[in-house]
Design an enzyme around this catalytic site. Structure first.
Site, PDB file in Angstrom:
ATOM      1  N   ARG A 227       9.115   0.087  -4.873  1.00 49.17           N
ATOM      2  CA  ARG A 227       8.511   0.744  -3.698  1.00 49.17           C
ATOM      3  C   ARG A 227       9.360   0.375  -2.492  1.00 49.17           C
ATOM      4  O   ARG A 227       9.435  -0.792  -2.119  1.00 49.17           O
ATOM      5  CB  ARG A 227       7.069   0.247  -3.559  1.00 49.17           C
ATOM      6  CG  ARG A 227       6.282   0.855  -2.417  1.00 49.17           C
ATOM      7  CD  ARG A 227       4.856   0.279  -2.410  1.00 49.17           C
ATOM      8  NE  ARG A 227       4.071   0.779  -1.300  1.00 49.17           N
ATOM      9  CZ  ARG A 227       4.135   0.287  -0.067  1.00 49.17           C
ATOM     10  NH1 ARG A 227       4.932  -0.717   0.210  1.00 49.17           N
ATOM     11  NH2 ARG A 227       3.399   0.808   0.896  1.00 49.17           N
TER      12      ARG A 227
ATOM     13  N   LYS B  82      10.520  -6.932   3.431  1.00 50.26           N
ATOM     14  CA  LYS B  82       9.464  -7.936   3.592  1.00 50.26           C
ATOM     15  C   LYS B  82       9.988  -9.242   4.175  1.00 50.26           C
ATOM     16  O   LYS B  82      11.175  -9.549   4.097  1.00 50.26           O
ATOM     17  CB  LYS B  82       8.738  -8.157   2.262  1.00 50.26           C
ATOM     18  CG  LYS B  82       7.784  -6.997   1.983  1.00 50.26           C
ATOM     19  CD  LYS B  82       6.835  -7.232   0.855  1.00 50.26           C
ATOM     20  CE  LYS B  82       5.889  -6.014   0.758  1.00 50.26           C
ATOM     21  NZ  LYS B  82       5.064  -6.041  -0.442  1.00 50.26           N
TER      22      LYS B  82
HETATM   23  C1  7PM Z   1       3.328  -4.675   7.050  1.00 52.63           C
HETATM   24  C2  7PM Z   1       3.582  -5.650   6.109  1.00 52.63           C
HETATM   25  C3  7PM Z   1       3.087  -3.386   6.696  1.00 52.63           C
HETATM   26  C4  7PM Z   1       3.591  -5.325   4.781  1.00 52.63           C
HETATM   27  C5  7PM Z   1       3.107  -3.046   5.362  1.00 52.63           C
HETATM   28  C6  7PM Z   1       3.337  -4.020   4.425  1.00 52.63           C
HETATM   29  C7  7PM Z   1       2.920  -3.199  -1.346  1.00 52.63           C
HETATM   30  C8  7PM Z   1       2.033  -2.147  -1.409  1.00 52.63           C
HETATM   31  C9  7PM Z   1       2.340  -2.715   0.655  1.00 52.63           C
HETATM   32  C10 7PM Z   1       3.462  -3.748  -2.549  1.00 52.63           C
HETATM   33  C11 7PM Z   1       2.140  -2.093  -3.703  1.00 52.63           C
HETATM   34  C12 7PM Z   1       4.773  -2.950   2.884  1.00 52.63           C
HETATM   35  C13 7PM Z   1       3.465  -3.691   2.998  1.00 52.63           C
HETATM   36  N1  7PM Z   1       3.125  -3.525  -0.034  1.00 52.63           N
HETATM   37  N2  7PM Z   1       1.653  -1.588  -2.572  1.00 52.63           N
HETATM   38  N3  7PM Z   1       1.669  -1.855  -0.156  1.00 52.63           N
HETATM   39  N4  7PM Z   1       3.028  -3.145  -3.699  1.00 52.63           N
HETATM   40  N5  7PM Z   1       1.784  -1.579  -4.881  1.00 52.63           N
HETATM   41  O1  7PM Z   1       5.797  -3.636   3.011  1.00 52.63           O
HETATM   42  O2  7PM Z   1       4.231  -4.699  -2.594  1.00 52.63           O
HETATM   43  O3  7PM Z   1       4.797  -1.732   2.768  1.00 52.63           O
HETATM   44  S1  7PM Z   1       2.141  -2.728   2.370  1.00 52.63           S
END
Ligand code: 7PM
Length: 278
Positions: free
Chosen positions: A252, A217
């Site tokens: 995750r 992130k």
């Molecule tokens: C771009 C930026 C694409 C950020 C995807 C993301 C989380 C999640 C995501 C989290 C839970 C990523 C995010 N982040 N579900 N879904 N917790 N529970 O980095 O922090 O995958 S999407």
């Protein structure tokens, strides 16, 4: 009960994005085939759960229709649930997606909107599967434009999660099947994200397993002086390890193998300490 949480070590959830920008644009068949292949790789690397998502929640992303989201995730969940024995979670906010995803083999719902879309509470209650409730301020399209917290971001996130746990209870969901997630990067700036990760222990008082997603992130990129995502692997592992030490029941992640290695080292040390000071 909750996928993989019967054991007391921190579980690893592998991220499987089924979005056109993450896989070759060679049509649906290729997209599904590549996603299943990636899912098998995550399992081989030691993932305890695979999180399949078809809606890009990237800050500023355009929304995906129900049909498109079902088309992306359901074939992948169906194929993967037959091929692997680890539980599969579906990363969605839409009740219309939850139902076919669970029918296809998903045994958990990961909802960045914490079941706030109309009909989502009812759908999750009827399906009876575990749910992860995540905190997000605003909506993906705009959330990074005006993140604001009064003074105690950890307290505000905890209040939100407590309210959502209460709403779930009122809708008839089994509280024992709920996980909570502070939602790193979702309507939060670097100081907010840092306060939440540094203060993760406080979330334990909500008495639910904590899921943490910090993998690759931008908060890590910011700490490292605007490092692009491709160079954030070691930082992601360090942040995941911090989360595990400070109470995360599940992390995750994109990079499953190095995360599993890091957790194994910590667990070996924690086991010695547990024997020395019972
Ligand atoms: C771009 C930026 C694409 C950020 C995807 C993301 C989380 C999640 C995501 C989290 C839970 C990523 C995010 N982040 N579900 N879904 N917790 N529970 O980095 O922090 O995958 S999407």
């Amino acid at each position: 009960m909750l996928p993989g949480l019967s054991s007391n070590r921190c579980q690893v959830m592998g991220i499987l994005n089924v979005t056109p920008d993450s896989f070759s644009d060679g049509g649906r068949y290729i997209q599904v085939r590549d996603a299943v292949e990636q899912g098998l790789k995550l399992v081989a690397e030691g993932a305890d759960v695979i999180d399949v998502g078809g809606e890009s929640t990237r800050p500023g992303a355009t929304p995906v229709s129900v049909m498109e989201e079902i088309d992306r995730v359901v074939p992948v969940i169906a194929a993967l649930s037959k091929a692997v024995s680890v539980p599969i979670s579906v990363d969605t906010s839409k009740p219309e997606v939850m139902r076919p995803a669970v029918a296809a083999g998903a045994c958990m719902i990961n909802d960045v909107r914490a079941l706030r879309l109309p009909g989502a509470l009812e759908a999750a209650a009827a399906l009876g599967v575990p749910v992860c409730l995540m905190h997000m301020q605003g909506e993906p399209a705009t959330m990074q434009c005006n993140a604001h917290y009064k003074s105690d971001v950890v307290g505000e996130v905890m209040d939100f999660l407590a309210q959502r746990l209460a709403a779930c209870r009122a809708a008839g969901l089994d509280e024992q099947k709920l996980m909570i997630d502070p939602g790193f990067g979702f309507g939060k700036e670097l100081p907010h994200n840092l306060s939440l990760l540094a203060g993760l222990d406080r979330l334990k008082t909500l008495n639910r397993p904590i899921l943490v997603g910090v993998s690759r992130k931008s908060m890590l990129g910011q700490i490292l002086g605007q490092r692009p995502a491709a160079g954030r692997q070691a930082a992601s592992v360090a942040a995941a390890l911090w989360a595990a030490v400070h109470g995360a029941a599940m992390v995750r992640v994109h990079d499953v193998a190095p995360t599993v290695d890091a957790l194994r080292v910590w667990q070996a040390l924690a086991a010695v300490r547990a024997r020395a000071e019972p």
